[in-house]
Design a protein around this motif. Sequence first.
Motif, PDB file in Angstrom:
ATOM      1  N   ILE A 176    -122.715 -20.738 150.735  1.00 36.64           N
ATOM      2  CA  ILE A 176    -123.332 -20.995 152.041  1.00 36.64           C
ATOM      3  C   ILE A 176    -122.953 -22.389 152.528  1.00 36.64           C
ATOM      4  CG2 ILE A 176    -125.538 -21.370 153.197  1.00 36.64           C
ATOM      5  CD1 ILE A 176    -126.663 -19.161 151.363  1.00 36.64           C
ATOM      6  N   LEU A 177    -123.037 -23.343 151.593  1.00 37.90           N
ATOM      7  CA  LEU A 177    -122.742 -24.725 151.947  1.00 37.90           C
ATOM      8  C   LEU A 177    -121.297 -24.855 152.412  1.00 37.90           C
ATOM      9  CD1 LEU A 177    -124.881 -26.900 151.625  1.00 37.90           C
ATOM     10  CD2 LEU A 177    -123.531 -27.827 149.746  1.00 37.90           C
ATOM     11  N   ALA A 178    -120.419 -24.166 151.698  1.00 37.25           N
ATOM     12  CA  ALA A 178    -118.998 -24.248 152.059  1.00 37.25           C
ATOM     13  C   ALA A 178    -118.784 -23.711 153.459  1.00 37.25           C
ATOM     14  CB  ALA A 178    -118.158 -23.470 151.055  1.00 37.25           C
ATOM     15  N   VAL A 179    -119.435 -22.566 153.759  1.00 39.94           N
ATOM     16  CA  VAL A 179    -119.260 -21.978 155.087  1.00 39.94           C
ATOM     17  C   VAL A 179    -119.822 -22.907 156.159  1.00 39.94           C
ATOM     18  CG1 VAL A 179    -120.002 -20.108 156.586  1.00 39.94           C
ATOM     19  CG2 VAL A 179    -119.168 -19.603 154.299  1.00 39.94           C
ATOM     20  N   VAL A 180    -121.048 -23.370 155.918  1.00 36.02           N
ATOM     21  CA  VAL A 180    -121.705 -24.195 156.942  1.00 36.02           C
ATOM     22  C   VAL A 180    -120.950 -25.500 157.144  1.00 36.02           C
ATOM     23  CG1 VAL A 180    -123.793 -25.476 157.475  1.00 36.02           C
ATOM     24  CG2 VAL A 180    -123.957 -23.170 156.592  1.00 36.02           C
ATOM     25  N   LEU A 181    -120.646 -26.169 156.027  1.00 36.55           N
ATOM     26  CA  LEU A 181    -119.972 -27.458 156.158  1.00 36.55           C
ATOM     27  C   LEU A 181    -118.568 -27.296 156.711  1.00 36.55           C
ATOM     28  CD1 LEU A 181    -120.920 -29.693 153.123  1.00 36.55           C
ATOM     29  CD2 LEU A 181    -121.485 -29.940 155.527  1.00 36.55           C
ATOM     30  N   GLY A 182    -117.881 -26.292 156.173  1.00 31.91           N
ATOM     31  CA  GLY A 182    -116.498 -26.079 156.604  1.00 31.91           C
ATOM     32  C   GLY A 182    -116.425 -25.803 158.091  1.00 31.91           C
ATOM     33  N   PHE A 183    -117.260 -24.889 158.554  1.00 32.63           N
ATOM     34  CA  PHE A 183    -117.164 -24.548 159.976  1.00 32.63           C
ATOM     35  C   PHE A 183    -117.792 -25.628 160.851  1.00 32.63           C
ATOM     36  CE2 PHE A 183    -116.043 -20.359 158.374  1.00 32.63           C
ATOM     37  CZ  PHE A 183    -114.982 -20.086 159.207  1.00 32.63           C
ATOM     38  N   SER A 184    -118.738 -26.421 160.299  1.00 32.50           N
ATOM     39  CA  SER A 184    -119.262 -27.534 161.088  1.00 32.50           C
ATOM     40  C   SER A 184    -118.176 -28.571 161.304  1.00 32.50           C
ATOM     41  CB  SER A 184    -120.451 -28.174 160.378  1.00 32.50           C
ATOM     42  OG  SER A 184    -121.501 -27.259 160.328  1.00 32.50           O
ATOM     43  N   PHE A 193    -115.055 -27.968 161.221  1.00 33.10           N
ATOM     44  CA  PHE A 193    -114.103 -27.317 162.107  1.00 33.10           C
ATOM     45  C   PHE A 193    -114.570 -27.448 163.556  1.00 33.10           C
ATOM     46  CE2 PHE A 193    -111.970 -23.711 164.087  1.00 33.10           C
ATOM     47  CZ  PHE A 193    -110.702 -23.861 163.587  1.00 33.10           C
ATOM     48  N   PHE A 194    -115.878 -27.258 163.737  1.00 35.00           N
ATOM     49  CA  PHE A 194    -116.456 -27.407 165.080  1.00 35.00           C
ATOM     50  C   PHE A 194    -116.242 -28.827 165.597  1.00 35.00           C
ATOM     51  CE2 PHE A 194    -120.406 -29.481 166.584  1.00 35.00           C
ATOM     52  CZ  PHE A 194    -120.305 -29.149 167.924  1.00 35.00           C
ATOM     53  N   ALA A 195    -116.517 -29.803 164.708  1.00 36.44           N
ATOM     54  CA  ALA A 195    -116.399 -31.199 165.133  1.00 36.44           C
ATOM     55  C   ALA A 195    -114.990 -31.479 165.626  1.00 36.44           C
ATOM     56  CB  ALA A 195    -116.744 -32.114 163.965  1.00 36.44           C
ATOM     57  N   PHE A 196    -114.017 -31.011 164.871  1.00 36.84           N
ATOM     58  CA  PHE A 196    -112.644 -31.314 165.279  1.00 36.84           C
ATOM     59  C   PHE A 196    -112.181 -30.414 166.415  1.00 36.84           C
ATOM     60  CE2 PHE A 196    -112.742 -33.359 161.107  1.00 36.84           C
ATOM     61  CZ  PHE A 196    -112.461 -34.634 161.556  1.00 36.84           C
ATOM     62  N   THR A 197    -112.814 -29.244 166.557  1.00 37.27           N
ATOM     63  CA  THR A 197    -112.473 -28.433 167.727  1.00 37.27           C
ATOM     64  C   THR A 197    -112.860 -29.153 169.006  1.00 37.27           C
ATOM     65  OG1 THR A 197    -113.007 -26.505 166.425  1.00 37.27           O
ATOM     66  CG2 THR A 197    -112.684 -26.151 168.763  1.00 37.27           C
ATOM     67  N   THR A 198    -114.047 -29.809 168.981  1.00 36.71           N
ATOM     68  CA  THR A 198    -114.456 -30.484 170.217  1.00 36.71           C
ATOM     69  C   THR A 198    -113.472 -31.582 170.582  1.00 36.71           C
ATOM     70  OG1 THR A 198    -115.827 -31.991 168.970  1.00 36.71           O
ATOM     71  CG2 THR A 198    -116.903 -30.053 169.881  1.00 36.71           C
ATOM     72  N   VAL A 199    -113.073 -32.357 169.587  1.00 40.22           N
ATOM     73  CA  VAL A 199    -112.169 -33.460 169.927  1.00 40.22           C
ATOM     74  C   VAL A 199    -110.796 -32.903 170.303  1.00 40.22           C
ATOM     75  CG1 VAL A 199    -111.350 -34.031 167.614  1.00 40.22           C
ATOM     76  CG2 VAL A 199    -111.509 -35.789 169.313  1.00 40.22           C
ATOM     77  N   ALA A 200    -110.391 -31.808 169.629  1.00 42.38           N
ATOM     78  CA  ALA A 200    -109.106 -31.200 169.986  1.00 42.38           C
ATOM     79  C   ALA A 200    -109.162 -30.651 171.403  1.00 42.38           C
ATOM     80  CB  ALA A 200    -108.765 -30.087 169.003  1.00 42.38           C
ATOM     81  N   GLU A 201    -110.294 -30.039 171.728  1.00 38.37           N
ATOM     82  CA  GLU A 201    -110.420 -29.495 173.077  1.00 38.37           C
ATOM     83  C   GLU A 201    -110.305 -30.600 174.116  1.00 38.37           C
ATOM     84  OE1 GLU A 201    -113.852 -27.099 174.058  1.00 38.37           O
ATOM     85  OE2 GLU A 201    -112.705 -26.611 175.848  1.00 38.37           O
ATOM     86  N   MET A 241    -117.649 -19.065 169.505  1.00 43.99           N
ATOM     87  CA  MET A 241    -116.244 -18.919 169.875  1.00 43.99           C
ATOM     88  C   MET A 241    -115.366 -18.831 168.625  1.00 43.99           C
ATOM     89  SD  MET A 241    -114.113 -21.299 172.434  1.00 43.99           S
ATOM     90  CE  MET A 241    -113.922 -22.714 171.389  1.00 43.99           C
ATOM     91  N   THR A 242    -115.658 -19.695 167.636  1.00 44.62           N
ATOM     92  CA  THR A 242    -114.866 -19.683 166.412  1.00 44.62           C
ATOM     93  C   THR A 242    -115.030 -18.355 165.689  1.00 44.62           C
ATOM     94  OG1 THR A 242    -115.417 -22.011 166.284  1.00 44.62           O
ATOM     95  CG2 THR A 242    -114.319 -21.057 164.385  1.00 44.62           C
ATOM     96  N   ALA A 243    -116.275 -17.883 165.606  1.00 43.75           N
ATOM     97  CA  ALA A 243    -116.509 -16.645 164.874  1.00 43.75           C
ATOM     98  C   ALA A 243    -115.805 -15.472 165.542  1.00 43.75           C
ATOM     99  CB  ALA A 243    -118.007 -16.375 164.787  1.00 43.75           C
ATOM    100  N   LEU A 244    -115.925 -15.389 166.871  1.00 44.07           N
ATOM    101  CA  LEU A 244    -115.278 -14.268 167.549  1.00 44.07           C
ATOM    102  C   LEU A 244    -113.760 -14.388 167.458  1.00 44.07           C
ATOM    103  CD1 LEU A 244    -117.583 -13.649 170.578  1.00 44.07           C
ATOM    104  CD2 LEU A 244    -116.762 -11.935 169.005  1.00 44.07           C
ATOM    105  N   SER A 245    -113.250 -15.625 167.529  1.00 44.74           N
ATOM    106  CA  SER A 245    -111.808 -15.799 167.334  1.00 44.74           C
ATOM    107  C   SER A 245    -111.411 -15.370 165.936  1.00 44.74           C
ATOM    108  CB  SER A 245    -111.419 -17.263 167.537  1.00 44.74           C
ATOM    109  OG  SER A 245    -111.791 -17.705 168.796  1.00 44.74           O
ATOM    110  N   GLY A 246    -112.247 -15.743 164.966  1.00 38.61           N
ATOM    111  CA  GLY A 246    -111.962 -15.347 163.597  1.00 38.61           C
ATOM    112  C   GLY A 246    -111.952 -13.834 163.470  1.00 38.61           C
ATOM    113  N   LEU A 247    -112.871 -13.184 164.169  1.00 35.32           N
ATOM    114  CA  LEU A 247    -112.895 -11.719 164.129  1.00 35.32           C
ATOM    115  C   LEU A 247    -111.630 -11.164 164.771  1.00 35.32           C
ATOM    116  CD1 LEU A 247    -114.766  -9.369 163.307  1.00 35.32           C
ATOM    117  CD2 LEU A 247    -115.345  -9.190 165.709  1.00 35.32           C
ATOM    118  N   GLY A 248    -111.228 -11.776 165.881  1.00 37.81           N
ATOM    119  CA  GLY A 248    -109.994 -11.335 166.533  1.00 37.81           C
ATOM    120  C   GLY A 248    -108.804 -11.478 165.612  1.00 37.81           C
ATOM    121  N   VAL A 249    -108.749 -12.603 164.903  1.00 39.25           N
ATOM    122  CA  VAL A 249    -107.660 -12.816 163.949  1.00 39.25           C
ATOM    123  C   VAL A 249    -107.713 -11.749 162.868  1.00 39.25           C
ATOM    124  CG1 VAL A 249    -106.853 -14.367 162.155  1.00 39.25           C
ATOM    125  CG2 VAL A 249    -107.462 -15.272 164.388  1.00 39.25           C
ATOM    126  N   THR A 250    -108.928 -11.509 162.377  1.00 40.28           N
ATOM    127  CA  THR A 250    -109.087 -10.537 161.296  1.00 40.28           C
ATOM    128  C   THR A 250    -108.668  -9.136 161.730  1.00 40.28           C
ATOM    129  OG1 THR A 250    -110.931 -11.833 160.517  1.00 40.28           O
ATOM    130  CG2 THR A 250    -110.765  -9.595 159.683  1.00 40.28           C
TER     131      THR A 250
END
Lengths: 415, 398, 172, 214
Positions: free
Chosen positions: A40-48, A50-58, A290-299
């Motif tokens: 759980i921690l890996a998912v939450v931290l990893g995607f958090s 990821f979120f942080a860097f998505t905002t700056v990338a955006e 957005m990340t989750a749905l994109s991930g689903l699209g990728v999957t």
Amino acid sequence: MSAVLASEPFLERAPLELRDAVVQLLPAPAQWLGHHLITILAVVLGFSLFFAFTTVAERKLLGRLQNRLGPNRAGVPKFSILPFHLRHKLFGLSQPFADAIKALTKEDIVPAAADKLLHFLAPVVVVAFSLMTFAVLPVGRHLVPVELDAALLYFFAAGCASELALFMAGWSSRNKYSLLAAMRALAQLISYELPLILSVVPIVLVTGTLSTVAIVQSQGVWSFGLLPHWFVFTPWGFAGFIIFLIATLAETNRSPFDLPEAESELVAGHLTEYSGFKYALFFMAEYFGMTALSGLGVTLFLGGWQAPAPFLEFIPSYLWFMGKLVGMLVFFIWIRGTLLRLRIDQLTRLSWQFLVPLALLNVGNAAFWSLTAHWSGPLNLVRWAIALALVVTPFLLLGRTLSAGFAPRTYRYAS
Amino acid sequence: MNPSGNSCGSFPAASPFAPVAGPIVRSVTDPFHGDLLEVSMGPQHPSTHGVFRMVATLDGEQIVKLKPVFGYLHRNHEKIAENTSYLASMPYTDRLDYLCSLSTNWAYAFAAEKLLGQPVPDRAQYLRIILAEMTRLVNHSCLVGFLFNDLGTSFTPLLYAFREREKIIDLFESLTGSRMMCNYQRFGGCRVDPTPEWLEAARKLVENFPRFLDEYERMLTGNEIMLARTQGIGRVNAAQAINAGLTGPVLRASGVDYDLRKVDAYGFYGRMDFRVPLGDHGDTYDRYMIRILEMRESVKILAQAFRDLPAGPIMDPKAKQRGHRPKAGEAYGRIEGPKGEIGFHLISDGSPNPYRYRVRPPSLINLTLLEDMCLGHTLADSVVILGSIDIVLGEVDR
Amino acid sequence: MTVALFLIAGLMLGSAGVALLLRNLIHSALLLVASWAGVAAFYLWAGAEFVAFAQILVYVGAISMVVLFAVLLTRQGLEISRPVEPDAQWRAFSAITVGACLAAVLGSAILSTKLPAATATAPTLSVKDTGLELMNHHGAALLIVGLILTVALLGATVLAATDKPQKTEDAA
Amino acid sequence: MLGTGILNGLAVTAKNFLGSFHDPARLVTVEYPEQHIPVPEAYRNFPFLVSESADDPMGTLRCVSCLTCEKECPPQCIVIVRSKDKKPDATGKAQFYPTVFNIDTSVCMGCQICVEVCPFDSIKMDKVFEITATNRFTELLLNREQLAKSNAYYHQIHPVEAAEVDGRLAAERLAAEEKAKAAAAAKAAAAAAKPAAPAAPAVPAPQTPPPATP
């Protein structure tokens, strides 16, 4: 599991090995709990992160699209404990952390007339449910937080609660802008949940499973050892992917479907009365969604963690997944930097008069595809031609009715 | 929220102009829970172009009544001008329409020159045309940028437009000393003579401007969402437009051939070869396209003006520089500003200050038809319609 | 595990009960959603993944939206505490009577059905099996249900469409 | 076909994205505190008073407190109090001088009209734009000590214009001296020569033509 794992290259099994090593340190009764907590921690931290860097990338990407530089100032903070000060600005990559500190230290303002409980619950619900969707995404060959038989169903079930939270936010704020935004959010959800799910149905039809793991595995075939059998490379898959993309944009309230928070008329929509960390939570949830749905699209459409060619398999599968995910997000940002917003009636019309019929026809197309799976040789060409025609013809016809009456004009000049 | 609002500066509920077919206005029983929702947009709102306020009554998302409220930026412009000298009003005219100070300057100088009987040398006339047309480019490129922002883009077209506008504004700064508050025209000519380098830079910039326009149009003019959002929205027919006294691109989008540059041929516009684009539908899309086409015509005018610019003085040598005391009388000077007819009416009683000073602000008068344009459309459209009218609150409220 | 069952049941019944008692319609609607989520949790507890997720998707995702829309579009006097209307008691009485009759019918139906005895281990039924079962043995029922829903949808569309020229409602 | 307009738009933004990395005409951003755009010579902000020498700014102010700028200033942000006595200015001529010369820069709109109407080239526009103050009533109200800046500074910020002004002033001074000499020679018998009050500029410049004496 370990038997299969042992045969894998080290990079592929590194995350799992790390987890097992940590779990081994715990006393035996706590190992079960530790195992799950770490996941759980890996998912939450990893995607958090990821979120942080998505905002700056955006922000940086949008900046470049708009011929600006984007944020490039926030660098290493000046800690007095360090004997020296790193002057590097790190290309602004620490911007999200600065933003987080700012959001956390801001005053939390709740309107006097607001429904305090719902006003507080909305951001919590929205983040919780959007995080839950990550549970079934196969990030790598062996990296699936939860292997569910009905994973797809679970994904959509978990995702659908987020618009409920938007409604709660909009209604509880007791602000007219927020209320209008809540109404729009409801209309949008009802309209786009259908094409989103219908665009996924063909895949379930062809693969015969609801499990994301099985769907990814079924795409791990290559023609001539080069061309990947991702579903996006089939006529029905391509059409489904486009419908999925559009519906994803709408479901996550991204431009051009960001009507609930249309800043040009509704100020900030349902977020008008939110400030500080609650606002940040909504922001976070939107990106998680957005990340989750994109991930689903990728999957589902882009082969998940599969490498595009067999000789590229030395790169670990989770990196492929992340790469594809980043590609999807970049595309979303690009869309946001280009397009303008639809009106609410156009938004619903696009769904009911265009996407839903197309998606329904696409289900038929996929049925045809799976019925003719045994066709080979010249018949295969016929199969492709028919499937393509089943995609292109309705698109052209429906597109014509949808854009009827709208065309660029020519202008006259005064004599 | 006060449904009746303040009566100052608002329109009567029934518009004097033939209203477009719209639903009957139901009474607002309870603003929050009743049938209709009354939304006050502004004066602090991201897309009311300043401190404008619209009180929209909504049925669902549809507007059944819209009351514009303004005056939040009132600065007593006309009264101030009646208490200062003729020259001292010139920098104040910069602040009317702060996007196009150079054309407003010209309009005021034009009125004052009429009153004073002051001739203007040829070079100054050409310079005025050059700067007024460059101002038109600035204004229209800003407008289309803001319009797209109202339509919901995340700033991309606006920033592209600002990128080009910035180049022109830099030229204004190097000529007049200020980017927006140019204060350039004087009675009898212009203040500063541009250097040959400046003229060359301006010519090059204008030459490259169509390339930007092409790219801009390719990006969004054919965009399906843009077409669906603007075509058929906020229609104004020619009769309505004339009755309401609309001028400028908003009027021409309704198909009325009325361009002061052709009608009055003031300055040296009679010597310029250009066309006046006209719209047939009078909707938001036409108003957008007319501006794009006008920018293309402006580029043509500018090329001619740069070619024909004569040498000579920029100021009539006999012109007084200060302490103007025109003979008793009155004059109305009007030019085709980027937003429409910008006119100044001056009445002199022979004293150093004007007895009466009156501005005809195109933004305000074009705004009068806002409710009729918006009725029956959605809230999102009202923002776009407002954007397509092109107002600057400095000029509306004065 | 039994503790979990009681917790879920408490959540379900509690939220349903509070939903009945609250005067704020939006709160009631949201509590109803919570109650539906409790039903889904109960299915999950019982090991019926597919039904649980379908329950959330349909009830929490879709039907709740319809309920909320209906609540938003109706006039509601939240602040006004209305006096109890004279025939309210009569209405309450008839409602309770109808409810009791329904409960009796359903209860007798459940009691008279011969349920298979609980096996020691829950049968492992994959989603695929569920689907095949539905499509093969209950295909006709599924089709009929689908047909009825489609007719209902068409009817709703027709009703909404004829309403349009008179009342210019929002397209949404 | 539906979608072509959207694809065109995407192509344009992609072009701009790539262009922002290599095309300076597209990426026009200047990172301000580190980089500065050179302000053009014509740039104006708030006025300052020109003094001939940096060492004794108050003694060598060009301003003779004729009050023209105070009268013409559109927002009326200039306050001048003329001296009772006369002091020799930089050229040695006895002139009035301002005992008080205040400009309220929170009111000033930088229109340059004071500069245009000044017959003595004594007030010019400054280029300092990085101004901050914590109190607009005290810190933005500039007195004559704060306003006075040397001619050298003027040369530094407006080189072309300052050179022209200096040339004109030198010519004026020369003309005045010659006139005085001629007058002295002609009226040797008469008492002290008195040059006509503020001498009209001998060489009218195209930018600031001779002021109409009221």
